[in-house]
Design a protein around this motif. Structure first.
Motif, PDB file in Angstrom:
ATOM      1  N   ASN A   1      -3.404  14.339  -0.778  1.00  0.00           N
ATOM      2  CA  ASN A   1      -3.549  13.039  -0.118  1.00  0.00           C
ATOM      3  C   ASN A   1      -3.855  12.000  -1.187  1.00  0.00           C
ATOM      4  O   ASN A   1      -4.899  12.074  -1.841  1.00  0.00           O
ATOM      5  N   GLN A   2      -2.952  11.067  -1.352  1.00  0.00           N
ATOM      6  CA  GLN A   2      -3.134  10.013  -2.351  1.00  0.00           C
ATOM      7  C   GLN A   2      -2.882   8.651  -1.711  1.00  0.00           C
ATOM      8  O   GLN A   2      -1.947   8.486  -0.925  1.00  0.00           O
ATOM      9  N   ASP A   3      -3.725   7.691  -2.060  1.00  0.00           N
ATOM     10  CA  ASP A   3      -3.560   6.328  -1.575  1.00  0.00           C
ATOM     11  C   ASP A   3      -3.782   5.361  -2.722  1.00  0.00           C
ATOM     12  O   ASP A   3      -4.709   5.544  -3.522  1.00  0.00           O
ATOM     13  N   SER A   4      -2.948   4.362  -2.811  1.00  0.00           N
ATOM     14  CA  SER A   4      -3.098   3.359  -3.860  1.00  0.00           C
ATOM     15  C   SER A   4      -2.426   2.056  -3.433  1.00  0.00           C
ATOM     16  O   SER A   4      -1.681   2.014  -2.458  1.00  0.00           O
ATOM     17  N   LYS A   5      -2.717   1.007  -4.185  1.00  0.00           N
ATOM     18  CA  LYS A   5      -2.128  -0.305  -3.910  1.00  0.00           C
ATOM     19  C   LYS A   5      -1.373  -0.786  -5.136  1.00  0.00           C
ATOM     20  O   LYS A   5      -1.608  -0.321  -6.257  1.00  0.00           O
TER      21      LYS A   5
ATOM     22  N   ARG B   1       0.862  -1.183   0.000  1.00  0.00           N
ATOM     23  CA  ARG B   1       0.000   0.000   0.000  1.00  0.00           C
ATOM     24  C   ARG B   1       0.893   1.227   0.000  1.00  0.00           C
ATOM     25  O   ARG B   1       1.900   1.271   0.714  1.00  0.00           O
ATOM     26  N   TYR B   2       0.530   2.220  -0.796  1.00  0.00           N
ATOM     27  CA  TYR B   2       1.339   3.425  -0.945  1.00  0.00           C
ATOM     28  C   TYR B   2       0.472   4.648  -0.647  1.00  0.00           C
ATOM     29  O   TYR B   2      -0.664   4.752  -1.097  1.00  0.00           O
ATOM     30  N   SER B   3       1.014   5.576   0.136  1.00  0.00           N
ATOM     31  CA  SER B   3       0.291   6.820   0.416  1.00  0.00           C
ATOM     32  C   SER B   3       1.241   7.998   0.317  1.00  0.00           C
ATOM     33  O   SER B   3       2.430   7.889   0.644  1.00  0.00           O
TER      34      SER B   3
ATOM     35  N   ASN C   1       1.290  12.224   1.249  1.00  0.00           N
ATOM     36  CA  ASN C   1       0.599  13.304   1.949  1.00  0.00           C
ATOM     37  C   ASN C   1       1.463  14.562   2.017  1.00  0.00           C
ATOM     38  O   ASN C   1       2.654  14.482   2.282  1.00  0.00           O
TER      39      ASN C   1
ATOM     40  N   THR D   1       5.765  10.250   2.149  1.00  0.00           N
ATOM     41  CA  THR D   1       5.307   9.082   1.397  1.00  0.00           C
ATOM     42  C   THR D   1       5.564   7.838   2.219  1.00  0.00           C
ATOM     43  O   THR D   1       6.618   7.699   2.836  1.00  0.00           O
TER      44      THR D   1
END
Length: 229
Positions: A73-77, A62-64, A66, A195
């Motif tokens: 704010n970004q979140d992804s897998k 999982r990657y975030s 900020n 990150t």
């Protein structure tokens, strides 16, 4: 020891005492820091040895990203399969294949494949193949906090880039004390960007296709092929 201290107090002027105390304090901090660095180095060596013992590694992560100042704010897998320096990375709808010589970036949304040669001099980016051993050069390191994460002991090591031009202020590397696997990696940028990459699953020595790291252009007949080199 007490007698020696009393004698020192009798025979030493106040001015000299003021000089001696800071020196002793500095030496104490220096020895303590060296001990911490030695522990950190030993743990990093264990991680490197463990990584090298596997024929291949597959990671789901999982990657975030900020940045409070920029309100980002970004979140992804994603997932990555690695063997030596070769890898296949699937992240944010993009696939990257590195066969050991060239990198193939496949973007289905644009129906485009970008092909570029490997740049051995680019040490700034933590690529998938570097992620598990990038810390072996270019950083000062020290032991940091020990956390309990759902029953797992995660020891953090603080890494500070030695290159003043590096845009990263520091990196916190979380290591599972029992398995010696990396649990997460937190980068703090000089611009305030944070990150975080967290490992959700860590599989090793999986059966892989012989063409696992080979780009097959026939699979993308209508794609634009962009050769950079």
């Amino acid at each position: 020891m007490q007698i020696k201290i009393k004698n020192l107090q009798k025979n030493t002027s106040p001015t000299m005492s003021k000089r001696i105390i800071p020196i002793l304090f500095t030496l104490f901090l220096s020895f303590s820091s060296q001990a911490q660095d030695a522990k950190a180095k030993a743990l990093l060596n264990d991680v490197t040895a463990k990584v090298k013992s596997y024929s291949n590694i597959t990671i789901d992560f999982r990657y975030s990203l900020n940045n409070a100042k920029e309100n980002i704010n970004q979140d992804s897998k994603g997932n990555v399969t690695m063997k030596g320096n070769q890898y296949v990375l699937n992240f944010m709808g993009i696939t990257k294949i590195f066969d050991g010589k060239k990198t193939y970036t496949i973007v289905p949304e644009d129906e485009e494949v970008t092909i570029s040669n490997f740049n051995e001099k680019d040490d700034s980016a933590i690529t998938p193949s570097k992620m598990l051993t990038f810390f072996n050069s270019g950083y000062k390191y020290s032991m940091n906090i020990l956390q309990d994460v759902r029953g797992r002991k995660i020891q953090y090591i603080k890494l500070v880039p030695t290159n003043s031009r590096d845009q990263r202020k520091e990196i916190m590397l979380g290591i599972d004390v029992k398995t010696k696997h990396i649990y997460n990696l937190i980068e703090i940028g000089k611009n305030g960007t944070k990150t975080t990459l967290t490992v959700n699953s860590f599989k090793t020595n999986q059966p892989l296709s012989k063409n696992q790291f080979t780009f097959a252009q026939s699979k993308y007949p209508n794609y634009y092929i962009n050769k950079l080199d």
